[in-house]
Design an enzyme around this catalytic site. Structure first.
Site, PDB file in Angstrom:
ATOM      1  N   SER A 153       0.829  -1.199   0.000  1.00  0.00           N
ATOM      2  CA  SER A 153       0.000   0.000   0.000  1.00  0.00           C
ATOM      3  C   SER A 153       0.869   1.258   0.000  1.00  0.00           C
ATOM      4  CB  SER A 153      -0.914  -0.063   1.223  1.00  0.00           C
ATOM      5  OG  SER A 153      -1.969   0.826   1.101  1.00  0.00           O
ATOM      6  N   HIS A 162      -7.533  -5.669  -0.435  1.00  0.00           N
ATOM      7  CA  HIS A 162      -6.356  -4.802  -0.464  1.00  0.00           C
ATOM      8  C   HIS A 162      -5.137  -5.460   0.179  1.00  0.00           C
ATOM      9  CE1 HIS A 162      -4.154  -1.129  -0.835  1.00  0.00           C
ATOM     10  NE2 HIS A 162      -4.052  -0.948   0.467  1.00  0.00           N
ATOM     11  N   ASP A 167     -10.073  -4.435  -5.493  1.00  0.00           N
ATOM     12  CA  ASP A 167      -9.385  -3.644  -4.456  1.00  0.00           C
ATOM     13  C   ASP A 167      -9.906  -2.217  -4.565  1.00  0.00           C
ATOM     14  OD1 ASP A 167      -7.756  -2.243  -2.791  1.00  0.00           O
ATOM     15  OD2 ASP A 167      -5.865  -3.043  -3.598  1.00  0.00           O
TER      16      ASP A 167
END
Lengths: 263, 662
Positions: free
Chosen positions: A94, A244, A216
């Protein structure tokens, strides 16, 4: 004496080629627990908590330093230099995918390979760019975080909600994972979700693997492709995993792709 | 009739469970592991205005929350669920079929099968709109009142800051003017201007201090300092003031006072300055005594008592209660008679609070006052360099060979800096904007850029980034120094990232400007015919200029003991390196040469020894190309450098000069 290792609660295990795992927004190094065992035999594993997360040194948090993601990137570079790591593999989830990229640009050659899990250079929709969110959505997130972290409701909660069966256990659990300070978490959320690092992608030096999940909502497929297209040396894989956090929901698939990329 | 058996039947029947499940006053959702809704109860359907067939098998839990909150769900909630199986009491806004967002409190758990595999997620949901509304209103009210208070302090702080800049310009100009010769009358006027602006700056600083403390910005600093030196400095400054009023100022320090203690030097100085200033102001005959008593001492800490006693006008019992309130003087006539702001004692009290101490006062009207406070401070074993005053002495033509570009849009700043440049014979160009800077730097050659941060249109950061991105090595290499009145700690990261090399904090003293220029510009080259000794001397000087402990201090968190250990290690490494360079030189050995240069890589980065790096790579080139004579010369040069480097480090260790000025 505080040094960079205690500052970022660095954990080191195993021997071999160094591989550094950096967690994303919302958690800490505990996130990697399903991935790490697969690498322990062949690699020297470096885990850390970004300053402000997990068991990092809360006094090290400096609003000015971490006003952009560069502050965290500087910490990663410093850890690598402190441990004198060479030929490092960077795995970032991320927001930390971007932090890794910034560290790579700051110090070209510091990473030989970068694995970017669910990367997004910009979460906000811009002209001719789809990031997935509007400014308003992020505002909603920040407000919601405020009520969650301030603990107003939570502290009143037992009255309305009744106690959990094992309150002691519950207490311990909420304390041991993903600890974070309310103010810092909000600041980090703001920095993360309002950052725009699209221009940096073309300057990435190391070889990248983009691991993209299906469905996602934080980093949609279009964003993953955008990252892949703008980084000079990169591979793109659309995983079977959804959500995610494939390293948590589909560790096996994640491990396989990382390992074949490293071969 | 046995009612209970009938009741048992109802309770255990499907109907009983169903009505419980349907009618309990909380929502219930059962989903598959990805959040797709399998079962929902009537209560939640009712709250969210959905039909059962619109939700079950169709929607996900995530579909019920706003986009922003999905980030929280995916990145934190889901992760924590996986790690700890349940997460309780989270706030979400659930969106109903009618589009309305309703605040809900959610408990969640993972449902596992017998072998521990996840089969689903369970959400128990509580509606708490009412309570949430109260909470929000309360929170808003709290926020608002805090904001108003902060805004007031901020306003005061900004105004004071703004006022400070022009006063500094006035003070600086006077300091420059004083160096010229004037008539006695003019000198007197200058002294008046100087004195008045000094007073004004003290006042503004006091206001700044108090607003800073109110906003909660100030934290106690812990740094080693020499307490005796601080006290003697104060004596030196205030002795003459006291004497002008025919008052004695006596300082008594115990002989066994620890040399170096760890504490907030600036706060202590400010407290004592306020107290001594008051004492002198309110005493017209007799004496002022500052007694420092050592109440307790161990190996690690000491307790010092500071007692300031004067024989001045004193304070009445009624007035004693008010003297620590800001903007309050004991009585109106004091302001008329003595002037002042009434901030000094209030600031001192707050500063002492910050240092975990408090002020005590005893006084009798007409007989004088005694102010006391105690401080417990750790004792440091390190020696500290005291700031000796440094006179700027510039040799004629010392800077003739360099050229500086000044980028600033404020006239007063420009005037002052220009004046210094003229005094020191430094060639320079000046531009008013970032755009002009970029044009000018491409037309002429400069050795240094002084860059104001705050400029309209293109600020210093932007300008620097543009300069760094120009084609040509020199634009990447030219040192750019930021000029800014912001706190260094607030801007240093941004300054560094924009590509600037250093910060000169405004207002700066002449010596700081001088040191910055010397640090960042090359020393003048000597003509060839100069004798070798002089040349060596110069080389030595030049090299010393580059040596700095800054990075090391930063790296080791200013921990003197660790730094000392580190320096000792480096010292030994360097001694070995000299031997190895000698062998490499004698044998023309590339292996040894490369290994020893490699070993010194971290030293180069820790001490910022870029010249050494260049020299070492030059040597490697010579060796590779078979230019052995040049190689030997280069090795000699490097060895000489190392010897000087060793001397320098030894000096740092011996002197204990392990603190650098931030």
């Amino acid at each position: 004496m505080t040094n960079i290792l205690t500052q970022n609660n660095v954990t080191i295990m195993g021997n071999g080629r160094p591989i550094i795992f950096v967690h994303g927004f919302g958690c800490d190094q505990n996130m990697w627990r399903f991935i790490v065992p697969a690498f322990e035999q062949e690699y020297k594993i470096i885990l850390l908590d970004l300053v402000g997360a997990g068991d990092s040194d809360p006094t090290a948090y400096n609003e000015h330093k971490y006003a952009t993601l560069h502050g965290h990137a500087e910490d990663i570079v410093e850890i690598c230099e402190f441990l004198n790591l060479k030929d490092v593999i960077f795995v970032g989830h991320s927001v930390s995918a971007m932090i890794g990229i910034l560290a790579d640009i700051q110090n070209p050659g510091i990473f030989s390979k970068l694995v970017l899990i669910g990367p997004s250079p910009c979460y906000i929709n811009k002209e001719e760019y789809f990031g997935g969110f509007e400014q308003e959505d992020i505002k909603g997130l920040l407000e919601m975080m405020e009520s969650n972290y301030l603990g107003w409701s939570a502290s009143l909660a037992p009255g309305i909600m009744g106690n959990s069966n094992q309150p002691e256990l519950q207490e311990e659990l909420t304390q041991s994972f993903c600890k974070t300070d309310a103010t810092i978490a909000k600041h980090f959320a703001r920095v993360t979700f309002l950052s725009d690092n699209r221009k940096d992608l073309s300057n990435v030096y190391g070889e990248c693997l983009v691991l993209q999940c299906r469905e996602d909502i934080i980093a949609p497929e279009a964003v993953g492709k955008y990252v892949h297209q703008n980084i000079p040396k990169s591979q793109y894989i659309l995983m079977k995993a959804t959500g995610h956090c494939p390293h948590m929901s589909a560790p096996k698939e994640t491990i396989d792709y990382i390992q074949s990329f490293l071969k | 009739m046995d009612y209970f058996s009938h009741l048992d039947n109802i309770f255990q029947s499907h109907d009983g469970w169903k009505s419980l499940f349907g009618e309990v006053p909380c929502g219930y959702l059962l989903t598959d592991p990805k959040g797709r809704i399998h079962t929902v109860n009537d209560t939640l359907l009712d709250w969210l205005q959905y039909d059962r067939n619109e939700m079950e098998n169709k929607l996900h839990f995530q579909d019920l929350i706003p986009l922003g909150e999905k980030i929280f769900y995916e990145s934190r909630h889901a992760v924590m669920l996986k790690l700890q199986n349940q997460v309780n009491e989270l706030n979400y806004n659930l969106i109903g079929n009618d589009g309305i967002r309703r605040p809900m409190l959610v408990n969640s758990a993972r449902r596992l099968n017998q072998i521990g595999e996840i089969i689903g997620l369970q959400f128990v949901i509580f509606s708490f709109s009412e309570r949430k509304k109260y909470e929000e209103e309360l929170l808003n009210a709290k926020k608002q009142s805090e904001e108003v208070a902060a805004a007031k302090s901020n306003f005061l702080s900004i105004v004071s800051h703004e006022v400070r800049t022009p006063i500094h310009a006035i003070l600086n100009s006077i300091e420059i003017l004083i160096q010229d010769t004037f008539s006695a009358e003019q000198n007197e006027l200058l002294a008046v201007i100087h004195h008045s602006s000094s007073n004004l700056i003290d006042f503004v600083n006091s206001v700044l201090n108090i607003t800073k403390m109110e906003v909660g910005n100030r934290v106690a600093i812990k740094e080693p300092f020499c307490i005796e030196y601080l006290l003697k400095q104060l004596l030196a400054i205030y002795h003459s003031f006291a004497q002008k009023k025919n008052v004695d100022f006596i300082l008594n320090i115990p002989e066994n006072i620890p040399n170096v203690v760890i504490g907030d030097k600036d706060s202590i100085r400010q407290i004592l300055t306020n107290l001594i200033g008051n004492a002198i102001k309110f005493t017209s005959k007799g004496k002022i005594e500052l007694n420092v008593n050592l109440l307790a001492i161990s190996e690690e800490t000491c307790t010092l008592q500071f007692v300031l006693k004067d024989s001045g006008i004193g304070i009445s019992k009624d007035e004693l209660n008010n003297i620590f309130e800001p903007f309050t003087q004991a009585n109106q006539s004091i302001h008329q008679q003595f002037g002042g702001t009434g901030l000094g004692l209030s600031i001192s009290k707050q500063l002492l609070h910050l240092l975990d101490s408090e002020m005590k006062v005893e006084s009798e009207l007409g007989k004088g006052s005694t102010f006391m406070f105690e401080l417990i401070m750790p004792i440091s074993k390190e020696l500290v360099r005291n700031n000796e005053s440094f006179k700027v002495s510039v040799q004629l033509d010392q800077f003739r060979h360099i050229k500086i570009l000044l980028v600033d849009d404020t006239y007063s700043n420009i005037l002052i800096i220009k004046r210094y440049f003229e005094m020191w014979n430094i060639p320079f160009e000046h531009v008013f904007s970032g755009t002009d800077a970029i044009i000018t730097i491409q037309k002429q050659n400069f050795d240094l850029v002084l860059m104001d941060i705050n400029m309209p249109e293109m600020d210093g950061y932007e300008t620097t980034k543009m300069i760094r991105s120009l084609e040509g090595k020199k634009f990447q290499q030219i040192p750019i120094i930021a000029l800014s009145a912001f706190k260094v700690s607030e801007i240093k990261f941004k300054v560094k990232r924009s590509g600037m090399n250093d910060i000169l904090h405004k207002p700066f003293k002449a010596i700081q400007l001088f040191e910055t220029i010397t640090k960042w510009t090359p020393t003048q080259k000597m003509p060839d015919e100069t004798s070798l000794d002089i040349k060596k001397e110069l080389v030595k000087k030049q090299r010393y200029d580059y040596l700095s402990l800054n990075k090391i201090c930063e790296f080791f968190d200013d921990d003197p003991a660790v730094i000392k250990d580190y320096l000792k290690t480096v010292l030994n490494e360097l001694k070995v390196s000299i031997k190895e360079f000698t062998i490499a030189k004698e044998q023309y050995s590339q292996d040894i040469y490369c290994s020893v240069t490699h070993k010194n890589a971290s030293n180069i980065s820790m001490f910022n020894l870029h010249i050494l790096k260049e020299k070492m790579s030059a040597g490697e080139e010579f060796l590779k190309n078979g230019q052995n004579e040049l190689f030997v010369e280069q090795c000699n040069d490097i060895i000489l450098f190392f010897q000087q480097f060793i001397d320098w480090i030894q000096k740092q260790i011996d002197n204990g000069v392990l603190l650098y000025e931030k």
